[in-house]
Design a protein around this motif. Structure first.
Motif, short mmCIF file in Angstrom:
data_model
loop_
_atom_site.label_atom_id
_atom_site.label_comp_id
_atom_site.label_asym_id
_atom_site.label_seq_id
_atom_site.Cartn_x
_atom_site.Cartn_y
_atom_site.Cartn_z
N ALA A 418 -8.48 0.25 9.03
CA ALA A 418 -9.07 -0.63 9.97
C ALA A 418 -10.53 -0.70 9.54
N CYS A 419 -11.22 0.38 9.28
CA CYS A 419 -12.59 0.50 8.77
C CYS A 419 -13.03 0.24 7.54
N CYS A 420 -12.45 0.58 6.47
CA CYS A 420 -12.84 0.43 5.08
C CYS A 420 -11.76 -0.16 4.36
N GLY A 421 -10.51 -0.14 4.56
CA GLY A 421 -9.57 -0.93 3.88
C GLY A 421 -8.47 0.14 3.19
N ALA A 422 -7.70 -0.52 2.58
CA ALA A 422 -6.49 0.12 1.77
C ALA A 422 -6.03 -0.48 0.56
N LEU A 423 -5.20 -0.08 -0.31
CA LEU A 423 -4.91 -0.57 -1.36
C LEU A 423 -3.04 -0.74 -1.39
N TYR A 424 -2.71 -2.08 -1.27
CA TYR A 424 -1.53 -2.42 -1.25
C TYR A 424 -0.96 -3.23 -2.52
N VAL A 425 0.42 -3.09 -2.70
CA VAL A 425 1.02 -3.79 -3.83
C VAL A 425 2.38 -4.07 -3.44
N THR A 426 2.68 -5.27 -3.71
CA THR A 426 3.93 -5.85 -3.47
C THR A 426 4.94 -5.44 -4.53
N VAL A 427 6.36 -4.70 -4.41
CA VAL A 427 7.05 -4.27 -5.05
C VAL A 427 8.38 -5.09 -5.05
N ARG A 428 8.98 -5.49 -6.27
CA ARG A 428 10.13 -6.28 -6.05
C ARG A 428 11.08 -6.35 -7.46
N ARG A 429 12.23 -6.52 -7.14
CA ARG A 429 13.01 -6.27 -8.48
C ARG A 429 13.35 -7.65 -9.04
#
Length: 566
Positions: A418-429
């Motif tokens: 909530a402060c400085c963020g995160a790294l997300y990725v979408t995983v799909r087949r």
């Protein structure tokens, strides 16, 4: 006849003011204060919102750069910046981000502001512009202004691309107590013997010195050159190893080793001479730390010549000797070195997942590292973040690719998402492939590419990583087994009206398994739900037996009766 009123003394140019104080070389710890005239009083009026403030300063600077008279533009710029009410740190960072259409005109304005500016706003704007546009002739001015406490951070940023040792010395001057005054004075006097003596007096204990301090000490002292002059100096070599092992450790604000211009040279020197070091556990643990970072960490991203990283990694591992001691640190040295030797230094194609455990001499950090074609994702794409734990990414099955796309968090900053963020990725087949795309991270960064993996190879790597327990230790292994048991048998807690929480080990106490849960207070209805902690210190019982006993106890007895409330 009355005397005419005295004219007020004009405010001094800050550069001239700083030069007048040069008797103190280097400046006193913390630097000199600004003269009273340098900063206008803030009247507490309405401050511009952040975005509007950036737009205001950007427009003002663009207009002044396009003006025909640099001297007049500089004076007008100072008054205009002060009138905006924008604080000087925002002025500096806005100027540093500016991309002027006429770099020569912007450089001329910046130099005028830096050399004759009378306010902190004007000089901060000039320093900000010089972070991109500075040239060697600007170095003396930046060094002088860096003696002023309120300007040194900006001077350091402008100096970094031009004279890294000078920037590092300024940085250390303003960061006691990690940089003793004696070290700063020895570097300023350019006395290699005194610098060596002061270096040996430092105590960059494992986890005791911030990575930024270690990097700046290495830069300011010219550590690589010192080692080159003394090839047989094992005491200095040991201190270089300590500093490098701290610099490769990720700090709270980024990855320092990637900012160190001599990183590959220092790595090479330490690795080449590593066998000269006494085989004490501290040296061995630091060699393993360096090897682990070269294998799966940010150090892979340094500008290595072809085969250079592999050669340095091999030398480091060759110098690691099996410790005769027992204990968690010795076990970690053996376990990690054996794993690195078994995996090898080559950059494997496709997806590779590594779990990295830090030297147990400090708080035991554990992160999941994702490499694609041998390149670690997080340091390249989100350097302020750390990989999520294997419990979150692997034990949960989060990285498995299903028919429905789903977002997966790969890493998060040390403060909080909530402060400085995160790294997300979408995983799909996608047919015979698994696709990673739809990246999300804090704004202002360039887009990341999509990755396509062979589905069979991807599934095999995920399964291998999920079943790999070689990185763990008894208390952590017990925690993972308890988590798996509660995931398979949720009724063990729900029968008591409880909800499973975090289950792992503490950073500061990795030999105690901690089980947390929430649920109704035993004091009766109407009371708010409570948070509970159950501590299970490692008593030497095998993890499988320990976890089975914990699950049995939770099945037979209300856990609230033996857990603690913080």
């Amino acid at each position: 006849m009355s005397a005419p009123p005295a004219r007020p003394t004009p405010a001094p140019a800050l550069y001239a003011y700083a030069r007048s104080l040069r008797a103190d070389t280097p400046p006193p710890r913390g630097g000199h204060p600004l003269p009273d005239t340098a900063r206008p009083p803030y009247d507490g009026g309405v401050r511009l919102p952040y975005k509007k403030a950036r737009e205001t300063v950007t427009g003002l600077l663009h207009a002044r750069i396009a003006g025909p008279d640099t001297a007049r533009a500089a004076a007008g710029t100072e008054h205009a910046l002060v009138a905006t009410g924008v604080r000087e740190h925002l002025v500096f960072h806005t100027a540093a981000a500016l991309a002027p259409a006429d770099p020569a005109a912007a450089r001329a304005l910046a130099r005028r502001l830096v050399r004759v500016g009378r306010t902190v706003h004007g000089v901060a704007a000039g320093l900000g512009l010089l972070t991109r546009l500075g040239e060697p002739e600007d170095i003396p001015y930046l060094r002088e202004l860096g003696a002023l406490h309120e300007l040194f951070r900006y001077a350091v940023e402008a100096l970094d691309p031009l004279d890294r040792p000078a920037a590092a010395l300024l940085w250390l001057t303003h960061h006691p107590p990690e940089a003793p005054r004696g070290l700063v004075e020895a570097v300023a006097a350019r006395d290699p013997a005194a610098v060596r003596e002061q270096l040996l007096g430092l105590a960059p204990r494992d986890r005791g010195m911030e990575p930024a301090h270690a990097r700046r000490v290495a830069e300011a002292t010219g550590l690589v050159d010192l080692l080159d002059r003394a090839p047989g100096d094992t005491a200095l070599l040991g201190q270089a190893l300590r500093l490098l092992a701290r610099a490769v450790t990720q700090g709270d604000h980024g990855i320092e080793i990637l900012e160190y211009a001599d990183a590959t040279a220092l790595y090479g020197t330490v690795a080449e001479r590593a066998r000269l070091l006494p085989p004490d556990p501290g040296h061995q643990a630091r060699l393993v730390t360096l090897a682990q970072e070269l294998h799966s960490g940010a150090s892979r991203l340094l500008a290595w010549p072809p085969g250079g990283r592999e050669a340095v990694l091999a030398r480091l591992l060759d110098a690691v000797r099996e410790p005769a001691e027992t204990g968690r640190r010795a076990d970690w040295i053996r376990r990690t070195a054996r794993h690195l030797r078994a995996v090898g230094p080559a950059a494997a194609p496709g997806l590779r997942i590594e779990v990295a455990v830090a030297d147990p001499a400090g708080p035991t950090a554990v992160e999941t590292r994702i490499l694609v074609d041998g390149r670690p994702i997080l340091p390249a794409a989100f350097p302020q973040g750390r990989g999520d734990t294997p419990e979150d990414l692997l034990d949960s099955g989060a990285l498995r690719a299903g028919t429905e796309p789903r977002p997966v968090r790969l890493g998060v900053t040390s403060c909080a998402e909530a402060c400085c963020g995160a790294l997300y990725v979408t995983v799909r087949r996608d047919g015979p492939h698994v696709v990673w795309d739809g990246w999300r991270r804090p704004g202002g960064l360039p887009a990341l590419p999509a990755y396509r993996f062979d589905a069979g190879a991807y599934d095999a790597e995920i399964a291998r990583a999920e079943h790999d327990h070689t990185w763990t230790w008894p208390a952590r292994h017990t925690a993972r087994l308890i988590t798996a048991g509660l995931r398979d048998r949720p009724g063990l807690l729900t029968r008591w009206g409880l909800v499973r929480g975090w289950i792992s080990t503490y950073h500061q106490d990795p030999d105690t398994t901690v089980v947390t849960f929430t649920g109704p207070s035993p004091d009766g209805p109407g009371e708010p739900d409570r948070f509970y902690l159950w501590h299970l210190p490692d008593d030497g019982t095998p993890p499988g037996q320990r976890a089975a006993e914990a699950l049995r106890r939770m099945a037979e007895t209300d856990p609230r009766t033996f857990a603690q409330r913080p």
